[in-house]
Scaffold this motif. Structure first.
Motif, PDB file in Angstrom:
ATOM      1  N   ASN A  40       0.237  -8.927  33.153  1.00 26.69           N
ATOM      2  CA  ASN A  40       0.615  -9.796  34.276  1.00 26.69           C
ATOM      3  C   ASN A  40       1.535  -9.113  35.295  1.00 26.69           C
ATOM      4  O   ASN A  40       2.021  -9.772  36.214  1.00 26.69           O
ATOM      5  N   ARG A  41       1.750  -7.812  35.163  1.00 30.66           N
ATOM      6  CA  ARG A  41       2.613  -7.115  36.117  1.00 30.66           C
ATOM      7  C   ARG A  41       2.014  -7.154  37.517  1.00 30.66           C
ATOM      8  O   ARG A  41       2.745  -7.289  38.503  1.00 30.66           O
ATOM      9  N   GLN A  43       0.574  -9.470  38.907  1.00 33.41           N
ATOM     10  CA  GLN A  43       0.822 -10.788  39.489  1.00 33.41           C
ATOM     11  C   GLN A  43       2.311 -11.088  39.621  1.00 33.41           C
ATOM     12  O   GLN A  43       2.686 -12.204  39.977  1.00 33.41           O
ATOM     13  N   GLY A  45       4.275 -11.294  37.098  1.00 28.11           N
ATOM     14  CA  GLY A  45       4.586 -12.233  36.021  1.00 28.11           C
ATOM     15  C   GLY A  45       4.748 -11.578  34.665  1.00 28.11           C
ATOM     16  O   GLY A  45       4.584 -12.249  33.643  1.00 28.11           O
ATOM     17  N   SER A  46       5.069 -10.287  34.620  1.00 24.02           N
ATOM     18  CA  SER A  46       5.248  -9.585  33.347  1.00 24.02           C
ATOM     19  C   SER A  46       6.569  -9.972  32.698  1.00 24.02           C
ATOM     20  O   SER A  46       7.392 -10.691  33.278  1.00 24.02           O
ATOM     21  N   ASP A  49       9.338  -8.717  34.866  1.00 24.09           N
ATOM     22  CA  ASP A  49       9.497  -9.587  36.034  1.00 24.09           C
ATOM     23  C   ASP A  49      10.276 -10.846  35.660  1.00 24.09           C
ATOM     24  O   ASP A  49      11.149 -11.300  36.403  1.00 24.09           O
ATOM     25  N   GLY A  50       9.947 -11.407  34.504  1.00 27.22           N
ATOM     26  CA  GLY A  50      10.661 -12.600  34.048  1.00 27.22           C
ATOM     27  C   GLY A  50      12.125 -12.326  33.780  1.00 27.22           C
ATOM     28  O   GLY A  50      13.004 -13.132  34.110  1.00 27.22           O
ATOM     29  N   SER A 201      -0.696 -14.995  28.750  1.00 26.70           N
ATOM     30  CA  SER A 201      -0.834 -15.491  30.110  1.00 26.70           C
ATOM     31  C   SER A 201       0.498 -15.277  30.822  1.00 26.70           C
ATOM     32  O   SER A 201       1.496 -14.853  30.207  1.00 26.70           O
ATOM     33  N   VAL A 202       0.565 -15.588  32.108  1.00 25.97           N
ATOM     34  CA  VAL A 202       1.849 -15.528  32.803  1.00 25.97           C
ATOM     35  C   VAL A 202       2.851 -16.442  32.101  1.00 25.97           C
ATOM     36  O   VAL A 202       4.021 -16.060  31.901  1.00 25.97           O
ATOM     37  N   LYS A 203       2.414 -17.622  31.712  1.00 23.03           N
ATOM     38  CA  LYS A 203       3.295 -18.534  30.976  1.00 23.03           C
ATOM     39  C   LYS A 203       3.784 -17.888  29.688  1.00 23.03           C
ATOM     40  O   LYS A 203       4.965 -17.992  29.326  1.00 23.03           O
ATOM     41  N   SER A 205       4.048 -14.624  29.038  1.00 23.72           N
ATOM     42  CA  SER A 205       4.987 -13.551  29.357  1.00 23.72           C
ATOM     43  C   SER A 205       6.376 -14.110  29.662  1.00 23.72           C
ATOM     44  O   SER A 205       7.397 -13.522  29.280  1.00 23.72           O
ATOM     45  N   GLN A 206       6.404 -15.258  30.312  1.00 25.59           N
ATOM     46  CA  GLN A 206       7.703 -15.864  30.628  1.00 25.59           C
ATOM     47  C   GLN A 206       8.384 -16.418  29.377  1.00 25.59           C
ATOM     48  O   GLN A 206       9.622 -16.416  29.282  1.00 25.59           O
TER      49      GLN A 206
END
Length: 218
Positions: A40-41, A43, A45-46, A49-50, A201-203, A205-206
């Motif tokens: 997700n980097r 986007q 959203g990795s 990133d979080g 998913s991005v979710k 990863s967060q």
């Protein structure tokens, strides 16, 4: 942690993952490891990133899809990702690609021993952690979640063994923390996983970023 993530390096994914890799000069946190960290980097959203958003500060990211602990070269080798990195915190995972490429689900003893011994004191993972600790870093090792693709199969067993050994390693050094992604993942919640039912998913990863940030904020 009861998990299996057999990760493959796909050229397009690898090229995308190379974008925005690096360590800002003022970063006190660096993320390393395989595609669970890098996903997700592209986007924004990795995991790194979080962490950047939660901590409100620069976060380095040297993770790369397909990376191994005891194999690969350049960014495909997790210790090499961290060459020359001296920072306050290193957040790292690894081992799935070593297992996925070098053993089947019923004959992983030799690969596990190469990664980390039964007592958690020897092998490629403890050697990396010892090196990082010698540079003054505190280490957060992120243990894998159970992916829906492999949940309930015999392939979970090597990851249970890996987790047990990682816990022994972390228990021996107060500067090493093991976080278990299974604490914030459920294999039956598909919103946490990418379409391949393996990567986050991005979710997802967060969720990992939340888990790690709670340790850094202590």
């Amino acid at each position: 942690m009861r998990a299996l993530i057999v990760l493959s390096l796909i050229l397009t994914t690898g090229l995308l993952a190379a974008c925005a890799r690096g360590v800002p000069g003022d970063a006190r946190v660096v993320v390393a490891g395989d595609s669970v960290m890098a996903w997700n980097r592209g986007q924004g959203g990795s995991v790194a990133d979080g962490l950047r958003a939660r901590l409100g500060e620069p976060v380095g990211d040297v993770s790369f899809p397909g990376a191994q602990v005891a194999g690969g070269g350049g960014p495909l080798n997790i210790p090499r990702q961290l060459d020359g990195v001296a920072t306050q915190w290193v957040v790292v995972n690894g081992g799935a690609n070593d297992l996925g490429r070098n053993c089947n689900c019923s004959d992983c003893g030799a690969v596990l021993d190469r990664l980390i011994s039964d007592d958690g004191a020897r092998g490629a993972i403890p050697a990396l952690v010892t090196e990082l600790r010698g540079r003054g870093a505190r280490v957060i090792w992120a243990d894998y979640y159970t992916s829906p693709r492999f949940a309930g199969t015999t392939c979970e067993r090597p990851y249970r063994v890996l987790e047990t050994r990682l816990r022994r390693m972390a228990a021996a050094d107060p500067g090493v923390t093991l976080v278990d992604m299974d604490d914030v993942f459920r294999p039956d919640d598909l919103t946490l996983f990418a379409a391949d039912r393996t990567h986050p998913s991005v979710k997802g990863s967060q969720r990992i970023a939340d888990l790690v940030a709670a340790q850094i904020g202590r």
